[in-house]
Scaffold this active site. Structure first.
Site, mmCIF file in Angstrom:
data_model
loop_
_atom_site.group_PDB
_atom_site.id
_atom_site.type_symbol
_atom_site.label_atom_id
_atom_site.label_comp_id
_atom_site.label_asym_id
_atom_site.label_seq_id
_atom_site.Cartn_x
_atom_site.Cartn_y
_atom_site.Cartn_z
ATOM 1 C CG ASP A 33 0.378 -3.020 5.908
ATOM 2 O OD1 ASP A 33 -0.961 -2.476 6.999
ATOM 3 O OD2 ASP A 33 -0.011 -2.265 5.101
ATOM 4 C CE LYS A 75 -7.823 -0.269 5.658
ATOM 5 N NZ LYS A 75 -6.954 -0.357 4.623
ATOM 6 C CB CYS A 126 -3.812 3.396 -1.731
ATOM 7 S SG CYS A 126 -5.258 4.586 -1.893
ATOM 8 C CD GLN A 157 -7.301 -4.482 3.786
ATOM 9 O OE1 GLN A 157 -8.218 -5.401 3.755
ATOM 10 N NE2 GLN A 157 -7.125 -3.418 4.321
ATOM 11 C CG HIS A 186 -1.645 1.162 1.360
ATOM 12 N ND1 HIS A 186 -1.436 2.276 1.743
ATOM 13 C CD2 HIS A 186 -2.682 1.174 1.260
ATOM 14 C CE1 HIS A 186 -3.289 3.041 2.150
ATOM 15 N NE2 HIS A 186 -3.935 2.211 1.382
HETATM 16 C C1 PLP Z 1 -6.029 0.375 4.317
HETATM 17 C C2 PLP Z 1 -4.684 -0.073 3.953
HETATM 18 C C3 PLP Z 1 -3.166 0.930 4.749
HETATM 19 C C4 PLP Z 1 -3.611 2.212 5.576
HETATM 20 O O1 PLP Z 1 -4.067 2.548 6.595
HETATM 21 P P1 PLP Z 1 -5.142 3.544 7.510
HETATM 22 O O2 PLP Z 1 -6.532 3.173 8.090
HETATM 23 O O3 PLP Z 1 -5.409 4.895 5.628
HETATM 24 O O4 PLP Z 1 -4.012 3.997 7.733
HETATM 25 C C5 PLP Z 1 -2.502 0.439 4.859
HETATM 26 N N1 PLP Z 1 -1.698 -1.416 5.028
HETATM 27 C C6 PLP Z 1 -2.365 -1.613 4.013
HETATM 28 C C7 PLP Z 1 -2.611 -3.037 3.662
HETATM 29 C C8 PLP Z 1 -3.927 -0.650 3.862
HETATM 30 O O5 PLP Z 1 -5.872 -1.457 3.352
#
Ligand code: PLP
Length: 420
Positions: A208, A234, A372, A211, A131
């Site tokens: 990260d 999320k 993104c 998800q 992302h």
């Molecule tokens: C949504 C997302 C982000 C960014 O998250 P924010 O809540 O906008 O800070 C980063 N990495 C992944 C894989 C995402 O799905």
């Protein structure tokens, strides 16, 4: 459908839609079919009520307070930290820092750890499916430090090329940054293996988890990673709150990144000294109500059960994958062996945005675009995809509505099957 998909599709489906007030509203005169969970999830009443109750019963600023209400609010805030520790199975609650979300947590690591640890010629390994949040902060850090980025390629099925990854690791590798689950493809990456190889090369690993945390159980000790980041919104929680997990020895060695109240030990004009972790990284009044809401969201998913949630979403994923693959003119982008409930696809002759608009008229909310992850779209030679992403409250009827909408779009555009 192959055998594992069939087995998964027989797992019991959850029926928790009634816990989410927004799901009973209509959009465009239709029942809301919300399939944009990769962008943000809806909130159960338990989360909405917890925030409301906090403001009605417990609101005060935290830490430093001598009065009862401040101590009460502090207790609730710190309970939220303990809740995150349990969610991630971190060894100590001091390893959890509250942030605005995934993006801020990554920027914190880049600015604090990155700025102090990296020098000219050091290497940061990223993957081709990150992302933008897990790319741009590292580019900024490279500009400031002279470090360079190396990128692990993605295969045609949307998996990381682990041979190329091994070849990229070397004595100059200081950090590996990787998504636990790709938001654009649904690929579940082999994090424990990635961490093992990085550590052999003497590099740290940031995962990260934006998800991942809402869709499967996560154990940072089993994964062995040094940093793990996620966003509350999320995970059925509020916006504006998320967390960084960092291994205690790593976090404790990191310098402050933002200065202000609550992150200091003493302040004088000659010199200030800094608080212990995690307070050192929580300057200023934090999003207290956000932590209360996040705590309620984590309680909620743990009560439903992350295993049950994963089984439910895998059942829907298997069903939807088989149906999408049976539609002529539809191509799935991301067909990894291990996938979470994300369906990214392109349809012959219909732009993803048009698809999104037509589905919206049917009450079906999906996302269309680059998600993104522009470098990943470039890798696949497409401007973007349509993406349906699942959550614990989605149902077989939601998948049916998606498929009906797609058939309708193909009819409107005169593409797809000619005989229906
Ligand atoms: C949504 C997302 C982000 C960014 O998250 P924010 O809540 O906008 O800070 C980063 N990495 C992944 C894989 C995402 O799905």
């Amino acid at each position: 459908m192959n055998a594992p998909a069939l087995a998964a599709s027989r797992a019991p489906l959850l029926d928790r839609g009634a816990d989410f007030p927004i799901l009973s509203r209509q959009v465009q005169g239709r029942r809301l079919v919300y399939l944009d969970n990769g962008a943000t999830t809806q909130k159960p009443a338990a989360v909405i009520d917890a925030e409301r109750q906090f403001y009605e019963q417990s609101n005060a600023n935290i830490h430093r307070g001598v009065h009862w209400l401040s101590q009460h609010a502090t207790d609730l805030y710190e309970q939220g930290r303990e809740q995150v520790r349990q969610l991630l199975n971190a060894a100590r609650h001091e390893e959890i820092v509250f942030t605005r979300g995934t993006t801020e947590a990554i920027n914190l690591v880049a600015c604090s750890w990155g700025q102090s640890a990296l020098k000219q010629g050091d290497e940061i390994v990223l993957t081709g499916m990150e992302h933008h949040s897990n790319i741009v902060p590292w580019q900024l850090l490279c500009e400031r430090s002279g470090a360079v980025l190396r990128v692990v390629p993605v295969t045609d099925s949307g998996e990381l090329d682990l041979d190329e990854y091994r070849a990229l690791l070397g004595p100059r590798t200081r950090l590996v940054c990787v998504a636990h689950i790709s938001n654009a493809l649904g690929t579940i990456n082999p994090i424990a293996e990635i961490v093992r190889l990085a550590h052999e090369a003497g590099a740290k690993v940031l995962v990260d988890g934006a998800q991942a945390v809402a869709h499967q159980a996560v154990d940072v000790q089993a994964l062995g990673c040094d940093f793990y980041v996620f966003s509350g919104h999320k995970l059925y929680g509020p916006t504006g709150i998320g967390a960084l997990y960092a291994r205690y020895d790593v976090l404790n060695g990191m310098p402050p990144w933002q200065g202000g109240g609550d992150m200091i030990h003493t302040v004088s004009f000659e010199r200030s000294t800094y608080a212990d972790v995690p307070q050192r990284f929580e300057a200023g009044t934090p999003n207290i109500a956000g932590v209360i809401g996040l705590d309620a969201a984590i309680r909620y998913v743990r009560e439903v059960g992350l295993e049950a949630i994963a089984a439910h979403e895998q059942s829907l994923l298997a069903m939807a994958t088989a149906e999408l693959q049976a539609l002529p003119g539809v191509r799935l982008i991301g067909t990894a062996a291990h996938k979470a409930g994300i369906l990214s696809f392109v349809v012959d002759g219909i732009h993803p945005h048009d698809l999104g608009t037509i589905l919206d008229m049917e009450g079906v909310a999906i996302r269309a675009g680059h998600h993104c992850a522009m470098p990943l779209m470039t890798r696949f030679g497409i401007p973007g995809t349509a993406r349906a992403s699942l959550a614990l409250y989605n149902t077989q009827e939601d998948v049916d509505a998606l498929m009906a909408g797609l058939r309708k779009a193909q009819k409107l555009f005169g593409t797809g099957r000619k005989d229906d």
